[in-house]
Design a protein around this motif. Sequence first.
Motif, mmCIF file in Angstrom:
data_model
loop_
_atom_site.group_PDB
_atom_site.id
_atom_site.type_symbol
_atom_site.label_atom_id
_atom_site.label_comp_id
_atom_site.label_asym_id
_atom_site.label_seq_id
_atom_site.Cartn_x
_atom_site.Cartn_y
_atom_site.Cartn_z
ATOM 1 N N LEU A 27 8.754 13.982 -8.675
ATOM 2 C CA LEU A 27 9.955 13.857 -7.844
ATOM 3 C C LEU A 27 10.590 12.482 -7.995
ATOM 4 C CD1 LEU A 27 8.549 15.352 -4.521
ATOM 5 C CD2 LEU A 27 9.924 16.519 -6.243
ATOM 6 N N ALA A 28 11.904 12.432 -7.788
ATOM 7 C CA ALA A 28 12.602 11.156 -7.696
ATOM 8 C C ALA A 28 12.088 10.460 -6.437
ATOM 9 C CB ALA A 28 14.105 11.393 -7.600
ATOM 10 N N LEU A 29 12.084 9.132 -6.451
ATOM 11 C CA LEU A 29 11.566 8.361 -5.322
ATOM 12 C C LEU A 29 12.623 7.386 -4.833
ATOM 13 C CD1 LEU A 29 9.264 7.278 -3.487
ATOM 14 C CD2 LEU A 29 8.577 5.815 -5.419
ATOM 15 N N GLU A 30 12.840 7.387 -3.531
ATOM 16 C CA GLU A 30 13.740 6.415 -2.922
ATOM 17 C C GLU A 30 13.052 5.848 -1.686
ATOM 18 O OE1 GLU A 30 17.851 6.863 -2.771
ATOM 19 O OE2 GLU A 30 17.907 8.492 -4.235
ATOM 20 N N TYR A 31 13.345 4.575 -1.410
ATOM 21 C CA TYR A 31 12.769 3.910 -0.245
ATOM 22 C C TYR A 31 13.848 3.654 0.799
ATOM 23 C CZ TYR A 31 8.722 2.778 -3.183
ATOM 24 O OH TYR A 31 7.619 2.843 -3.990
ATOM 25 N N GLN A 67 0.848 -1.205 0.000
ATOM 26 C CA GLN A 67 0.000 0.000 0.000
ATOM 27 C C GLN A 67 0.882 1.253 0.000
ATOM 28 O OE1 GLN A 67 -2.794 -1.799 -0.911
ATOM 29 N NE2 GLN A 67 -3.713 0.028 -0.079
ATOM 30 N N VAL A 68 1.948 1.233 0.783
ATOM 31 C CA VAL A 68 2.872 2.369 0.850
ATOM 32 C C VAL A 68 3.545 2.566 -0.511
ATOM 33 C CG1 VAL A 68 5.038 3.210 1.868
ATOM 34 C CG2 VAL A 68 3.251 2.258 3.346
ATOM 35 N N GLN A 69 3.971 1.468 -1.148
ATOM 36 C CA GLN A 69 4.594 1.574 -2.470
ATOM 37 C C GLN A 69 3.634 2.190 -3.485
ATOM 38 O OE1 GLN A 69 5.878 -2.543 -3.116
ATOM 39 N NE2 GLN A 69 7.983 -1.803 -3.251
ATOM 40 N N LYS A 70 2.382 1.754 -3.450
ATOM 41 C CA LYS A 70 1.370 2.284 -4.369
ATOM 42 C C LYS A 70 1.215 3.796 -4.160
ATOM 43 C CE LYS A 70 -3.514 1.656 -5.538
ATOM 44 N NZ LYS A 70 -4.744 0.963 -5.167
ATOM 45 N N PHE A 71 1.106 4.215 -2.887
ATOM 46 C CA PHE A 71 0.992 5.643 -2.573
ATOM 47 C C PHE A 71 2.237 6.387 -3.043
ATOM 48 C CE2 PHE A 71 2.012 9.281 0.005
ATOM 49 C CZ PHE A 71 0.830 10.005 0.017
ATOM 50 N N ALA A 72 3.414 5.847 -2.725
ATOM 51 C CA ALA A 72 4.683 6.517 -3.032
ATOM 52 C C ALA A 72 4.879 6.688 -4.536
ATOM 53 C CB ALA A 72 5.845 5.741 -2.421
ATOM 54 N N ARG A 73 4.597 5.645 -5.292
ATOM 55 C CA ARG A 73 4.742 5.744 -6.750
ATOM 56 C C ARG A 73 3.794 6.803 -7.312
ATOM 57 N NH1 ARG A 73 5.297 -0.066 -6.507
ATOM 58 N NH2 ARG A 73 3.059 -0.249 -6.924
ATOM 59 N N GLY A 74 2.554 6.806 -6.820
ATOM 60 C CA GLY A 74 1.582 7.794 -7.276
ATOM 61 C C GLY A 74 1.991 9.211 -6.903
ATOM 62 N N ALA A 75 2.464 9.375 -5.669
ATOM 63 C CA ALA A 75 2.881 10.704 -5.198
ATOM 64 C C ALA A 75 4.098 11.193 -5.978
ATOM 65 C CB ALA A 75 3.193 10.657 -3.701
#
Length: 142
Positions: A91-95, A77-85
């Motif tokens: 913005l670049a995305l890092e986990y 769920q967090v990945q889905k939110f993060a990719r969408g955001a």
Amino acid sequence: MNNVVAALGLDVGSKRIGVAGCDRLGMFAHGITTIVRKSWQEDMAQLQALVSDREVTTLVVGLPYNMDGSLGYQAKQVQKFARGASKHLGLALEYVDERLTSFEAEQIMQSQGFSPRENKGMIDRKAAALILQQWLDRRRDR
């Protein structure tokens, strides 16, 4: 020479999003705010305001791995939110592995005399700061 660090750390939950920022040198992370989740549009509007104000280029999101290192329902769920955001905000995305950051944030608060039960928003901000600090430290060590 563009060594400015402009990142937001997020501790994404189903009810709240803890948000942290850092100094421009990328040394120290600090909690900024806690977004009480209402709708995708409102969450994105609040994040967009922070991104614009702070000239953010990178979103650092805590991923709640299971203790065995696998990704469970919440992490997906967090990945889905993060990719969408990330896409929405451009913005670049890092986990960052965020196992135990909320627990660590609660321990810090208790040591400072705060009640975690009465300060859930503060826990979220502190957890976001721990996530972002972990990313900053890892980035500096490279």
